[in-house]
Design a protein around this motif. Structure first.
Motif, PDB file in Angstrom:
ATOM      1  N   ALA A  21      -2.095   1.631   3.790  1.00  0.00           N
ATOM      2  CA  ALA A  21      -0.972   1.405   4.701  1.00  0.00           C
ATOM      3  C   ALA A  21      -0.406   0.019   4.440  1.00  0.00           C
ATOM      4  O   ALA A  21      -1.140  -0.970   4.524  1.00  0.00           O
ATOM      5  CB  ALA A  21      -1.437   1.529   6.150  1.00  0.00           C
ATOM      6  N   PRO A  22       0.881  -0.105   4.115  1.00  0.00           N
ATOM      7  CA  PRO A  22       1.460  -1.432   3.834  1.00  0.00           C
ATOM      8  C   PRO A  22       1.267  -2.415   4.977  1.00  0.00           C
ATOM      9  O   PRO A  22       0.993  -3.598   4.739  1.00  0.00           O
ATOM     10  CB  PRO A  22       2.944  -1.116   3.602  1.00  0.00           C
ATOM     11  CG  PRO A  22       2.968   0.316   3.156  1.00  0.00           C
ATOM     12  CD  PRO A  22       1.852   0.980   3.899  1.00  0.00           C
ATOM     13  N   ASP A  74      10.901 -14.780   2.726  1.00  0.00           N
ATOM     14  CA  ASP A  74      11.974 -13.826   2.415  1.00  0.00           C
ATOM     15  C   ASP A  74      11.896 -13.392   0.953  1.00  0.00           C
ATOM     16  O   ASP A  74      12.078 -12.217   0.631  1.00  0.00           O
ATOM     17  CB  ASP A  74      13.338 -14.460   2.706  1.00  0.00           C
ATOM     18  CG  ASP A  74      13.552 -14.705   4.192  1.00  0.00           C
ATOM     19  OD1 ASP A  74      12.958 -13.967   5.012  1.00  0.00           O
ATOM     20  OD2 ASP A  74      14.288 -15.653   4.535  1.00  0.00           O
ATOM     21  N   VAL A  75      11.638 -14.375   0.090  1.00  0.00           N
ATOM     22  CA  VAL A  75      11.478 -14.127  -1.342  1.00  0.00           C
ATOM     23  C   VAL A  75      10.273 -14.931  -1.827  1.00  0.00           C
ATOM     24  O   VAL A  75      10.139 -16.111  -1.479  1.00  0.00           O
ATOM     25  CB  VAL A  75      12.743 -14.536  -2.138  1.00  0.00           C
ATOM     26  CG1 VAL A  75      12.530 -14.284  -3.625  1.00  0.00           C
ATOM     27  CG2 VAL A  75      13.966 -13.787  -1.633  1.00  0.00           C
ATOM     28  N   VAL A  76       9.408 -14.318  -2.593  1.00  0.00           N
ATOM     29  CA  VAL A  76       8.228 -15.006  -3.104  1.00  0.00           C
ATOM     30  C   VAL A  76       8.638 -15.952  -4.224  1.00  0.00           C
ATOM     31  O   VAL A  76       9.127 -15.517  -5.272  1.00  0.00           O
ATOM     32  CB  VAL A  76       7.181 -13.993  -3.614  1.00  0.00           C
ATOM     33  CG1 VAL A  76       6.076 -14.698  -4.380  1.00  0.00           C
ATOM     34  CG2 VAL A  76       6.591 -13.217  -2.444  1.00  0.00           C
ATOM     35  N   ARG A  90       8.130  -8.598   2.075  1.00  0.00           N
ATOM     36  CA  ARG A  90       8.273  -7.137   2.152  1.00  0.00           C
ATOM     37  C   ARG A  90       9.741  -6.767   2.259  1.00  0.00           C
ATOM     38  O   ARG A  90      10.491  -7.372   3.031  1.00  0.00           O
ATOM     39  CB  ARG A  90       7.520  -6.581   3.361  1.00  0.00           C
ATOM     40  CG  ARG A  90       7.640  -5.057   3.471  1.00  0.00           C
ATOM     41  CD  ARG A  90       6.923  -4.497   4.665  1.00  0.00           C
ATOM     42  NE  ARG A  90       6.968  -3.027   4.646  1.00  0.00           N
ATOM     43  CZ  ARG A  90       6.412  -2.250   5.569  1.00  0.00           C
ATOM     44  NH1 ARG A  90       5.775  -2.808   6.600  1.00  0.00           N
ATOM     45  NH2 ARG A  90       6.501  -0.944   5.471  1.00  0.00           N
ATOM     46  N   ARG A  91      10.118  -5.786   1.474  1.00  0.00           N
ATOM     47  CA  ARG A  91      11.462  -5.205   1.537  1.00  0.00           C
ATOM     48  C   ARG A  91      11.288  -3.689   1.499  1.00  0.00           C
ATOM     49  O   ARG A  91      11.141  -3.107   0.414  1.00  0.00           O
ATOM     50  CB  ARG A  91      12.336  -5.682   0.374  1.00  0.00           C
ATOM     51  CG  ARG A  91      12.589  -7.174   0.375  1.00  0.00           C
ATOM     52  CD  ARG A  91      13.457  -7.614  -0.798  1.00  0.00           C
ATOM     53  NE  ARG A  91      12.935  -7.159  -2.080  1.00  0.00           N
ATOM     54  CZ  ARG A  91      11.908  -7.712  -2.702  1.00  0.00           C
ATOM     55  NH1 ARG A  91      11.251  -8.735  -2.144  1.00  0.00           N
ATOM     56  NH2 ARG A  91      11.502  -7.247  -3.869  1.00  0.00           N
ATOM     57  N   GLY A  92      11.229  -3.094   2.686  1.00  0.00           N
ATOM     58  CA  GLY A  92      11.007  -1.655   2.759  1.00  0.00           C
ATOM     59  C   GLY A  92       9.647  -1.290   2.192  1.00  0.00           C
ATOM     60  O   GLY A  92       8.614  -1.767   2.647  1.00  0.00           O
ATOM     61  N   GLY A  93       9.635  -0.442   1.166  1.00  0.00           N
ATOM     62  CA  GLY A  93       8.387  -0.004   0.542  1.00  0.00           C
ATOM     63  C   GLY A  93       7.958  -0.865  -0.625  1.00  0.00           C
ATOM     64  O   GLY A  93       7.124  -0.441  -1.442  1.00  0.00           O
ATOM     65  N   TYR A 114       2.782 -10.524  -8.065  1.00  0.00           N
ATOM     66  CA  TYR A 114       2.658  -9.076  -8.239  1.00  0.00           C
ATOM     67  C   TYR A 114       3.667  -8.354  -7.343  1.00  0.00           C
ATOM     68  O   TYR A 114       4.020  -8.834  -6.270  1.00  0.00           O
ATOM     69  CB  TYR A 114       1.249  -8.608  -7.864  1.00  0.00           C
ATOM     70  CG  TYR A 114       0.167  -9.127  -8.765  1.00  0.00           C
ATOM     71  CD1 TYR A 114      -0.051  -8.573 -10.021  1.00  0.00           C
ATOM     72  CD2 TYR A 114      -0.666 -10.156  -8.350  1.00  0.00           C
ATOM     73  CE1 TYR A 114      -1.061  -9.038 -10.848  1.00  0.00           C
ATOM     74  CE2 TYR A 114      -1.674 -10.638  -9.169  1.00  0.00           C
ATOM     75  CZ  TYR A 114      -1.865 -10.071 -10.418  1.00  0.00           C
ATOM     76  OH  TYR A 114      -2.862 -10.540 -11.233  1.00  0.00           O
ATOM     77  N   ARG A 115       4.075  -7.183  -7.796  1.00  0.00           N
ATOM     78  CA  ARG A 115       4.969  -6.326  -7.004  1.00  0.00           C
ATOM     79  C   ARG A 115       4.348  -4.936  -6.891  1.00  0.00           C
ATOM     80  O   ARG A 115       3.994  -4.311  -7.896  1.00  0.00           O
ATOM     81  CB  ARG A 115       6.349  -6.249  -7.634  1.00  0.00           C
ATOM     82  CG  ARG A 115       7.323  -5.303  -6.915  1.00  0.00           C
ATOM     83  CD  ARG A 115       8.752  -5.607  -7.319  1.00  0.00           C
ATOM     84  NE  ARG A 115       9.162  -6.920  -6.801  1.00  0.00           N
ATOM     85  CZ  ARG A 115      10.242  -7.590  -7.230  1.00  0.00           C
ATOM     86  NH1 ARG A 115      10.999  -7.060  -8.187  1.00  0.00           N
ATOM     87  NH2 ARG A 115      10.551  -8.758  -6.708  1.00  0.00           N
ATOM     88  N   LEU A 116       4.222  -4.475  -5.645  1.00  0.00           N
ATOM     89  CA  LEU A 116       3.723  -3.136  -5.362  1.00  0.00           C
ATOM     90  C   LEU A 116       4.872  -2.318  -4.783  1.00  0.00           C
ATOM     91  O   LEU A 116       5.546  -2.759  -3.858  1.00  0.00           O
ATOM     92  CB  LEU A 116       2.595  -3.157  -4.326  1.00  0.00           C
ATOM     93  CG  LEU A 116       1.322  -3.946  -4.570  1.00  0.00           C
ATOM     94  CD1 LEU A 116       1.521  -5.446  -4.408  1.00  0.00           C
ATOM     95  CD2 LEU A 116       0.244  -3.482  -3.595  1.00  0.00           C
ATOM     96  N   GLU A 117       5.082  -1.137  -5.316  1.00  0.00           N
ATOM     97  CA  GLU A 117       6.076  -0.222  -4.759  1.00  0.00           C
ATOM     98  C   GLU A 117       5.345   1.010  -4.237  1.00  0.00           C
ATOM     99  O   GLU A 117       4.553   1.624  -4.950  1.00  0.00           O
ATOM    100  CB  GLU A 117       7.113   0.154  -5.816  1.00  0.00           C
ATOM    101  CG  GLU A 117       7.943  -1.034  -6.281  1.00  0.00           C
ATOM    102  CD  GLU A 117       9.096  -0.631  -7.180  1.00  0.00           C
ATOM    103  OE1 GLU A 117       9.700   0.437  -6.927  1.00  0.00           O
ATOM    104  OE2 GLU A 117       9.401  -1.378  -8.124  1.00  0.00           O
TER     105      GLU A 117
END
Length: 321
Positions: A154-155, A171-173, A181-184, A197-200
Motif C-alpha cells: 500500500a503506497p 514536492d519534488v525530490v 508522491r504524485r498519484g501512483g 528511485y521511482r516506483l510506479e
C-alpha cells in the motif's frame, strides 16, 4: 603498483598473521607507506577496512589519496558531527548523509538474505566520529526494507514507514532523505545512493522500478529491487514520550532513544580490519575530546540546560580499545 609491496616476504608474513587474527601491534610505518599498505591489504583480504585518524583534516587527506591507490574500490568518509558532545545543535546535512552512506554499506554484511557486497570498502574516520554513538546495528537492519518489482504494498503505508525512518516529504525530490508522491508514483532518495528511485504503482502492485536523474528526470537504469535504509541515525515510535525529550531533538537524543551504546565499530563484519593512523596521536586526541566533553557536561548541568542523568553520547577511548 602495489605488487612491489605484495611480493615482499615481510608483507606476506604480516598478511598471514592478519588472516589468522593475530594482533600485529604498532608497525611504525612512515606516513607515505600507510595508505599503500592499506590498499594492498584491501586487495588481498577482500574485507571492509576502517582507517581511524586523529583529526578531520588528516582523515580528509587520507580519503582523497585513497582514490589514487584504490580507484575501483568503494570508499567512504565517515565524518564527526558538527556540534561537540553535549552541544545542543543540529548535525550538518552533509555529515548526516556521509555517515549514513557508510553505515548502509557496512550493514549489508549483516542483513539476512541479502547478497554481500562483491567489492570490499574502505572507510576513513576521525576518532571523534568513531566515538560518537549511532543507531544500533540491529535497529538499522530491521528498519531497512527491500522493495522489489511486482511486490504488493500500500503506497500510504510505505510513505508512513519512510517518515518513521527520517525521510522528509517534498514536492519534488532534489536531495537525499526526501520523498514525494504524485498519484501512483513515489520518488525516494536514500542517503547512500547516487540517484533517487521511482516506483510506479498499478493499484497496490509495484509495476515499475527505476533510478532517475533528478536534474533531467530521465531514467538512469531499470531495477528489479532496491534497499531503503534509515535517513537518520535514530528512530522514534508512537510509544516513546517525545515531549519529555529536550527541545533540540534529533541526533542529540540518540543516547536517550537508543540506550544500547553503538558505534560504527558494531557495523564492521567479523573479518573487518581496523587500521589506526598513528595510535599515540589518536589516543591523545581521543582523551582530549573526552576531557572537553566532561567539561561541557558539567557546565550544561550547572546551567540547567542538561539533566544530570542524561546518558553519555559517546564511547570512550578505553572502551573502543
Amino acid at each position: 603498483m602495489l605488487k612491489s609491496i605484495q611480493n615482499q616476504g615481510v608483507y606476506q608474513e604480516f598478511l598471514d598473521a592478519v588472516k589468522v587474527n593475530k594482533q600485529p601491534g604498532k608497525l611504525g610505518l612512515l606516513r607515505s607507506a600507510r595508505l599503500p599498505l592499506a590498499a594492498a591489504l584491501c586487495e588481498d583480504l577482500n574485507v571492509p577496512i576502517l582507517i581511524v585518524t586523529d583529526r578531520t583534516d588528516r582523515a580528509l587527506l587520507m580519503f582523497d589519496e585513497l582514490n589514487f591507490w584504490l580507484p575501483g574500490i568503494p570508499k567512504y568518509y565517515f565524518p564527526e558531527p558538527t556540534p561537540m558532545f553535549y552541544e545542543q545543535a543540529a548535525w550538518g546535512s552533509l555529515a548526516r548523509r556521509e555517515r549514513l552512506a557508510a553505515l548502509a554499506r557496512l550493514s549489508l554484511y549483516h542483513k539476512p538474505g541479502t547478497q554481500k557486497p562483491g567489492l570490499p570498502c574502505v572507510v576513513v574516520a576521525p576518532i571523534r566520529a568513531v566515538m560518537t554513538r549511532t543507531l544500533p546495528r540491529r535497529d538499522f537492519i530491521l528498519s531497512s526494507k527491500t522493495i522489489t518489482l511486482g511486490m504488493k504494498a500500500a503506497p500510504e503505508a510505505m510513505l508512513r514507514d519512510w517518515m518513521r525512518l527520517g525521510y522528509e516529504s517534498a514536492d519534488v525530490v532534489v536531495d537525499h532523505g526526501q520523498f514525494s508522491r504524485r498519484g501512483g508514483i513515489l520518488d525516494v532518495w536514500p542517503p547512500a545512493e547516487d540517484y533517487p528511485y521511482r516506483l510506479e504503482f498499478f493499484g497496490d502492485i509495484v509495476d515499475t522500478l527505476r533510478q532517475f536523474d533528478p536534474a533531467t528526470q530521465r531514467t538512469v537504469k531499470n531495477l528489479e529491487f532496491f534497499h531503503i535504509t534509515p535517513a537518520r541515525e535514530y528512530l522514534t515510535d508512537q510509544e516513546q514520550d517525545l515531549e519529555a525529550l529536550p527541545e533540540t531533538s534529533g541526533e542529540f537524543n540518540i543516547p536517550v532513544l537508543h540506550p544500547f551504546a553503538s558505534t560504527i565499530l558494531d557495523y564492521l563484519p567479523d573479518k573487518g580490519l581496523i587500521l589506526i593512523d598513528d595510535a599515540q596521536n589518536v589516543q591523545g586526541f581521543g582523551e582530549e575530546i573526552e576531557t572537553q566533553a566532561l567539561k561541557n557536561r558539567a557546565e550544561s548541568i550547572q546551567e540547567g540546560t542538561l539533566q544530570a542523568d542524561f546518558p553519555i553520547p559517546y564511547v570512550s577511548w578505553s572502551e573502543i580499545l
